[in-house]
Design an enzyme around this catalytic site. Structure first.
Site, PDB file in Angstrom:
ATOM      1  N   ARG A 114      -2.720  -2.038  -3.353  1.00  0.00           N
ATOM      2  CA  ARG A 114      -3.836  -1.117  -3.241  1.00  0.00           C
ATOM      3  C   ARG A 114      -3.666  -0.050  -4.314  1.00  0.00           C
ATOM      4  O   ARG A 114      -2.624   0.611  -4.378  1.00  0.00           O
ATOM      5  CB  ARG A 114      -3.820  -0.469  -1.870  1.00  0.00           C
ATOM      6  CG  ARG A 114      -4.969   0.471  -1.710  1.00  0.00           C
ATOM      7  CD  ARG A 114      -4.832   1.281  -0.470  1.00  0.00           C
ATOM      8  NE  ARG A 114      -6.092   1.917  -0.198  1.00  0.00           N
ATOM      9  CZ  ARG A 114      -6.439   2.336   0.992  1.00  0.00           C
ATOM     10  NH1 ARG A 114      -5.637   2.158   2.012  1.00  0.00           N
ATOM     11  NH2 ARG A 114      -7.593   2.923   1.172  1.00  0.00           N
ATOM     12  N   ARG A 131      -8.474  17.609   4.621  1.00  0.00           N
ATOM     13  CA  ARG A 131      -9.285  17.853   3.410  1.00  0.00           C
ATOM     14  C   ARG A 131     -10.629  18.463   3.786  1.00  0.00           C
ATOM     15  O   ARG A 131     -11.196  18.139   4.826  1.00  0.00           O
ATOM     16  CB  ARG A 131      -9.524  16.536   2.658  1.00  0.00           C
ATOM     17  CG  ARG A 131      -8.290  16.034   1.957  1.00  0.00           C
ATOM     18  CD  ARG A 131      -8.522  14.663   1.355  1.00  0.00           C
ATOM     19  NE  ARG A 131      -7.778  13.644   2.057  1.00  0.00           N
ATOM     20  CZ  ARG A 131      -8.010  12.336   1.949  1.00  0.00           C
ATOM     21  NH1 ARG A 131      -8.957  11.886   1.161  1.00  0.00           N
ATOM     22  NH2 ARG A 131      -7.277  11.471   2.612  1.00  0.00           N
ATOM     23  N   HIS A 162     -12.330   4.311  -0.444  1.00  0.00           N
ATOM     24  CA  HIS A 162     -12.346   3.438   0.744  1.00  0.00           C
ATOM     25  C   HIS A 162     -13.088   2.123   0.473  1.00  0.00           C
ATOM     26  O   HIS A 162     -13.599   1.481   1.394  1.00  0.00           O
ATOM     27  CB  HIS A 162     -13.012   4.137   1.955  1.00  0.00           C
ATOM     28  CG  HIS A 162     -12.230   5.297   2.491  1.00  0.00           C
ATOM     29  ND1 HIS A 162     -12.815   6.481   2.881  1.00  0.00           N
ATOM     30  CD2 HIS A 162     -10.914   5.453   2.702  1.00  0.00           C
ATOM     31  CE1 HIS A 162     -11.897   7.314   3.314  1.00  0.00           C
ATOM     32  NE2 HIS A 162     -10.719   6.716   3.207  1.00  0.00           N
ATOM     33  N   GLU A 177      -8.000  -3.456   5.466  1.00  0.00           N
ATOM     34  CA  GLU A 177      -7.895  -3.359   4.010  1.00  0.00           C
ATOM     35  C   GLU A 177      -6.833  -4.311   3.471  1.00  0.00           C
ATOM     36  O   GLU A 177      -6.979  -4.867   2.385  1.00  0.00           O
ATOM     37  CB  GLU A 177      -7.563  -1.902   3.620  1.00  0.00           C
ATOM     38  CG  GLU A 177      -8.744  -0.973   3.846  1.00  0.00           C
ATOM     39  CD  GLU A 177      -8.352   0.449   4.155  1.00  0.00           C
ATOM     40  OE1 GLU A 177      -7.570   0.660   5.114  1.00  0.00           O
ATOM     41  OE2 GLU A 177      -8.801   1.354   3.446  1.00  0.00           O
ATOM     42  N   ASN A 217       0.879  -1.164   0.000  1.00  0.00           N
ATOM     43  CA  ASN A 217       0.000   0.000   0.000  1.00  0.00           C
ATOM     44  C   ASN A 217       0.922   1.220   0.000  1.00  0.00           C
ATOM     45  O   ASN A 217       1.390   1.657   1.044  1.00  0.00           O
ATOM     46  CB  ASN A 217      -0.875  -0.067   1.254  1.00  0.00           C
ATOM     47  CG  ASN A 217      -1.840   1.084   1.352  1.00  0.00           C
ATOM     48  OD1 ASN A 217      -1.786   2.026   0.558  1.00  0.00           O
ATOM     49  ND2 ASN A 217      -2.717   1.021   2.332  1.00  0.00           N
TER      50      ASN A 217
END
Ligand code: AMP
Length: 395
Positions: A90, A238, A178, A376, A9
């Protein structure tokens, strides 16, 4: 020994990796680790299951490619007899084309490069991970697993912006992100609460990045993030939901350049921008600054609004799940959200919430509220095992 699968990742300042054994039921974690602090003070962290975690410094100015080479060198040194059977990556953006993981070949890699403008801050690092792994293991299948794929089946009304239709046709749509986390949670919920898992479920992935996903029957119906990872909830740095007219104002009247605007929206906004204290929820919760409290209140407010909106989309709520760093570990945020949604039939068990229990709703709650850790990496490993067609050992 069972087939070993590596997951990578690769982000802007870190490359996380994990090693899983392919087993019949679910990938079994062997090692998790990361090169962190790229661009500043790089460190190599390794956490072998059942052993003490270790960390060492790496040379400054380490590039992503060198970090990846370092990871593979470590794996080969630590497990000289093991066979790496596949490597799962990922990849943040799969565009319109990829609605499931794929084995990467030259043509796929070229297609993934074309999505760089859609996710300029993440996609180049993800692809550097694939290129580095191909270099180290040229004969091992590389599998790309997408953050967008889980959301690709959305109806037009949840997929479109009200721009001229030609923009929709061109692919300027609400992709959502996500997805690997939501897919993992959807699978877990089938085990934890199989009856409600078949109904309408909202999952709140609240970490440095934050979004919500509405599931029905375990499939993604709608999500709060859209074309980019900026839309929806406010995040660490963000902005989340914003009036596009404000962006036009900043460009036209304040003379901001696109680069300055991008930096403002991705790096200087959200919890950090509002609080002036930190992007990190732990720091905000322990701060005495009134603006830290205001940032937390704003975060909770937007989560409640989005949950109410998504509840309307799926026609009623059967379960709510909190996950990721804040969702799994912040009783204060969960309490703010659940108590603010009392009208929907949610009621909190304050003691269970304070303990981060897996079920935090009270017996009076019409709707169960779960805290479920996401994984994940395991989801990437699972896809990689399936797509690469590896033989699996019984557990
Ligand atoms: P993630 O991106 O999933 O790693 O989540 C990172 C976020 O989780 C950061 O804002 C952390 O401050 C927050 N977090 C982690 N542990 C806690 C905690 N115990 N209480 C509140 N927030 C936490």
């Amino acid at each position: 020994m069972a087939d070993l699968v590596v997951t990578l990742n690769a982000g802007s300042s870190s490359v996380k990796f994990a090693l899983f054994a392919a087993t019949a039921e679910w990938p079994r974690l062997v090692v998790a680790g990361a090169v962190e602090g790229l661009g500043a003070k790089p460190r190599f962290r390794v956490d072998v299951v059942g052993e003490k975690a270790s960390e060492r410094k790496l040379a400054a100015k380490l590039t992503h490619r060198k970090a990846i080479a370092e990871i593979f060198k470590w794996i080969e040194g630590a497990y000289p007899a093991a066979t790496i059977s596949a490597i799962g990556h990922r990849v943040v953006h799969g565009g319109l084309r990829f609605s499931a993981p794929v084995i990467v070949d030259a043509e796929t890699l070229a297609a993934l490069r074309a999505f760089i403008p859609l996710a300029p801050l993440h996609q180049p690092h993800n692809l550097a991970g694939i290129e580095g792994a191909c270099e180290a293991f040229p004969h091992v299948p590389q599998v790309a697993c997408f953050d967008t794929a889980f959301h690709r089946g959305h109806a037009f009304v949840d997929d479109a912006y009200a721009l001229p239709y030609s923009y929709y046709e061109k692919g300027l749509r609400r992709f959502g992100f996500h997805g690997l986390s939501y897919e993992y949670i959807a699978r877990r919920l089938r085990i934890i609460d199989p009856i409600h898992a078949e109904g309408g479920v909202i999952v709140a992935h609240l970490g440095n990045g934050a979004s919500l996903c509405a599931l029905k029957g375990g499939r993604s119906i709608a999500t709060s993030m859209g074309f980019s990872a900026l839309e929806g909830l406010p995040m660490g740095t963000r902005c989340g939901e914003i009036d596009p007219g404000l962006l036009l104002y900043l460009l036209e009247s304040e003379g901001m350049t696109p680069e300055e605007l991008s930096h403002l929206l991705y790096e200087r906004s959200g919890l950090l921008g509002l609080s002036g204290v930190s992007h990190d929820m732990r720091a905000l919760e322990s701060s005495d600054e009134p603006r830290a409290d205001a940032a937390i209140a704003y975060f909770i407010h937007r989560i409640k609004m989005e949950i109410a909106a998504l509840t309307a989309v799926i026609g009623g709520l059967d379960a709510l799940v909190f996950t990721a760093g804040i969702g799994e570990r912040s009783p204060r945020i969960r309490a703010g959200v659940v108590e603010g949604l009392g009208w929907l039939g949610l009621a909190l068990d304050a003691t269970a919430n304070a303990r981060n229990d897996s079920l935090i709703s009270s017996t009076q709650s019409r709707i169960p509220v779960f805290v479920t850790p996401t994984d994940e990496e395991a989801m990437i490993a699972r896809h990689t095992i399936e797509i690469a067609g590896l033989s699996v050992a019984a557990r």
